[in-house]
Write an enzyme that holds these catalytic residues in place. Structure first.
Site, PDB file in Angstrom:
ATOM      1  N   HIS B 128       0.813  -1.227   0.000  1.00 39.91           N
ATOM      2  CA  HIS B 128       0.000   0.000   0.000  1.00 39.91           C
ATOM      3  C   HIS B 128       0.845   1.277   0.000  1.00 39.91           C
ATOM      4  CE1 HIS B 128      -3.661  -2.208   0.457  1.00 39.91           C
ATOM      5  NE2 HIS B 128      -3.352  -2.669   1.661  1.00 39.91           N
ATOM      6  N   ASP B 163      -2.716 -10.967  -1.749  1.00 37.63           N
ATOM      7  CA  ASP B 163      -3.248 -10.313  -0.545  1.00 37.63           C
ATOM      8  C   ASP B 163      -4.703  -9.927  -0.821  1.00 37.63           C
ATOM      9  OD1 ASP B 163      -1.896  -8.578   1.996  1.00 37.63           O
ATOM     10  OD2 ASP B 163      -3.743  -7.719   1.189  1.00 37.63           O
ATOM     11  N   HIS B 165      -6.240  -7.335  -0.150  1.00 39.12           N
ATOM     12  CA  HIS B 165      -6.411  -5.924  -0.494  1.00 39.12           C
ATOM     13  C   HIS B 165      -5.725  -5.606  -1.824  1.00 39.12           C
ATOM     14  CE1 HIS B 165      -6.654  -6.044   3.990  1.00 39.12           C
ATOM     15  NE2 HIS B 165      -7.680  -5.227   3.764  1.00 39.12           N
ATOM     16  N   ASP B 252      -4.356 -12.733   4.191  1.00 40.12           N
ATOM     17  CA  ASP B 252      -5.593 -12.169   4.749  1.00 40.12           C
ATOM     18  C   ASP B 252      -6.849 -12.490   3.939  1.00 40.12           C
ATOM     19  OD1 ASP B 252      -4.572 -10.523   2.807  1.00 40.12           O
ATOM     20  OD2 ASP B 252      -4.534  -8.701   4.018  1.00 40.12           O
TER      21      ASP B 252
END
Ligand SMILES: [Zn+2]
Lengths: 209, 379
Positions: B128, B163, B165, B252
């Site tokens: 990120h 991931d 996200h 995740d």
């Protein structure tokens, strides 16, 4: 958010003497679809790519030639906006009259232009979608203090609200859309539900962990 | 033998005991592998230099991280995403983050120098972090820095991000790079942070058509996940012909993860890792660099990453978790730690609309490929 915050300035304009052909080339080169038409500093009309295409179409009984002047095909006395108008006023005008742009005037002088696309940009800014964030939608009873109850719940968790929009939903409720600058928006939604808030987004898990 | 990169200094990348991005998760992985009788030989990297960071980060941003790291006040820190609830500042944060970058960079170096094919970096994956904004627990973007290192050394990189996200930071930094294919599978930004990763994003300039995003429905299960993975990845790799894979192996997307809503099980992860290794064999002469990433369930993430280690080393995944390990780490979770390595079957309650979810994911994958192919076959 005011028109001056979202308008394109200076606006690319043409004179009333410009030919349809040249006006079309300007649009192509600049990647735009709306051109204010001026005489000196005075706005006299607006011409759109649709005006040009319709005026020269083989489908109309007597099409204009590419050498005709834009003054023959433009909309004269166009509606305009003031730099200090709120964006929502411009949106309402454009929507109600189904027009694609508003030239922005200051003392009768053309200083900018707002198009439908600029309003979409404004919508994106208003909703905070540019920043890494999670989206939350909550239904609140329509009475004083409810919004404050929601935002203080969020601020007690030290989370930053990037944007907040509220609109009436039914007679007794409003819907509030927030963008929260946190990867933990899902946990916040669960906590809000536990505290009795009617959280509509993100949807609740179908199976508990 | 694959190389495993790790340094005890990685533990310093910690935002406090209550914060989900906890170094304890890696401790649990190493301890689990040890308790199972595997001797984990790790290679210790150097921390990345300031120069390494400036390859992707802006000087003004790095300066602010350094100041906060030294305990100074930075009044405009919030504008850089620093000192927020997600990414709080802490003493030594600059050096701690540089250790993680250094590890991923070291992995890239081992591969580009031809000294290693399979590398596991037991940390990093901070996808990120933007050029000048910290976000979602990520300070420096180790992935983009390592990928740039690889491309500078003449390697074409396919980056795969599993991931849950969207990898908004990696994509932002590499958006126009024609030497890097990125593919991110994630829970749709409509539902989950950071809100981006739509199929239409696709990259810009010379990189157009090479930044692929597969946003998935909440509650997507392993079967659907593996199906769309199979739909998209081989096609993209055949087109792009990379020299090396870089994989952000966040854990995740597991059903027990507290921050998101995908429903992968440990068996799904094992299958995903095996497919990735097979693709590395087929497309990149086995060259693959794995990093860790998100993964916030203490019950799930350590098992997922231990499985990654075992699969990478062609080792067997044991049936039971050692009792000693379970009791040693029981304090990390409100619920009891699982007894078996793999999740039980069935692992969770039925998802009521699973066929609809799978159908939508399939359609999104098809639309993504249709859009991307317009660019692939343009020239
Ligand atoms: Zn994540």
């Amino acid at each position: 958010m005011l028109i001056r915050d979202i308008m394109r300035s200076p606006a690319i304009a043409i004179s009333a003497e410009t030919t349809l052909q040249d006006a079309y080339r300007t649009m192509r080169e600049r990647g735009i679809r709306h051109l204010p038409v001026v005489e000196g500093e005075k706005l006299v009309g607006v011409v759109t790519d649709r005006d040009l295409r319709l005026a020269t179409s083989a489908l109309v009984p007597s099409p204009f030639s590419p050498d005709s002047r834009v003054s023959a095909v433009m909309s004269s006395a166009p509606l305009t906006a003031d730099a200090s108008d709120p964006v929502e006023d411009a949106a309402r005008t454009m929507r109600e009259l189904k027009i694609g742009c508003l030239p922005v005037l200051d003392d009768g002088r053309l200083i900018g232009i707002v198009t439908g696309l600029d309003l979409l940009d404004a919508l994106m800014r208003l909703t905070g979608v540019h920043k890494p964030s999670g989206r939350l939608e909550v239904r609140l009873p329509d009475h004083p203090g409810e919004l404050a109850r929601l935002t203080s719940f969020v601020s007690h968790r030290d989370l930053n609200i990037h944007s907040i929009l509220t609109y009436p939903e039914g007679p007794d409720s409003v819907r509030t859309v927030l963008r929260i600058g946190s990867i933990e928006t899902g946990l916040l939604a669960e906590d809000l539900r536990r505290a009795g808030f009617d959280v509509l987004w993100p949807p609740e898990k179908p199976c508990p962990r | 033998m694959p190389s495993v990169i790790y340094a005890p200094a990685y533990r310093r990348y910690s935002f406090g005991d209550e914060h989900p991005f906890s170094p304890v998760r890696t401790d649990m992985v190493l301890d689990l592998l040890g308790a199972l009788g595997h001797r984990v030989d790790t290679v210790e990297p150097e921390p990345a230099t300031r120069e390494d960071l400036l390859d992707v980060h802006q000087n003004a941003y790095v300066c602010r991280v350094e100041k906060l790291s030294a305990g100074a006040l930075v009044p405009d820190g919030q504008e850089y995403g620093l000192g927020t609830q997600d990414t709080p500042s802490f003493p030594g944060m600059d050096e701690a983050a540089r250790w993680l970058v250094g590890g991923t960079l070291h992995g890239a170096r081992l591969i580009s120098e031809g000294r290693e094919t399979r590398v596991l970096q037991l940390g990093g994956g901070l996808h990120h972090a933007r050029r000048s904004v910290a976000s979602g627990f990520c300070i420096y973007n180790d992935l983009a820095i390592a990928i740039n290192f690889l491309t500078r050394n003449g390697l074409k990189v396919a980056y795969l991000d599993i991931d849950v996200h969207h990898c908004d930071g990696v994509q932002e930094i590499l958006n126009e790079d024609p030497r890097v294919l990125t593919v991110s599978l994630h829970e749709s930004g409509k539902y989950l942070f950071p809100g981006t990763g739509e199929i239409r994003e696709l990259g810009a300039g010379a990189g157009r058509g090479l930044k692929l995003n597969l946003p998935l429905e909440p509650f997507t299960e392993g079967a659907s996940y593996l199906e769309v993975l199979e739909q998209v990845i081989p096609a993209a790799l055949r087109h792009f012909r990379p020299d090396v894979l870089v994989v952000q192996a966040g854990a995740d997307a597991h059903f027990d993860d507290p921050l998101s809503d995908l429903m992968l099980t440990t068996r799904d992860y094992e299958a995903i890792f095996r497919r990735i290794l097979a693709w590395a064999d087929d497309f990149t002469a086995s060259r693959v660099l794995f990093t860790l990433g998100g993964g916030y369930s203490f019950r799930a993430a350590p098992r997922v990453w231990a499985i990654l280690y075992l699969v990478l080393h062609d080792l067997h995944v044991a049936r039971d978790l050692p009792e000693s390990w379970r009791s040693k780490w029981s304090h990390t979770s409100e619920n009891e730690l699982p007894q078996t390595f793999h999740d039980p079957n069935p692992s969770h309650a039925d998802i009521p609309n699973r066929y609809e979810i799978a159908h939508r994911n399939r359609q999104v994958a098809e639309r993504l490929l249709d859009l991307a192919r317009q660019y692939w076959f343009q020239k």
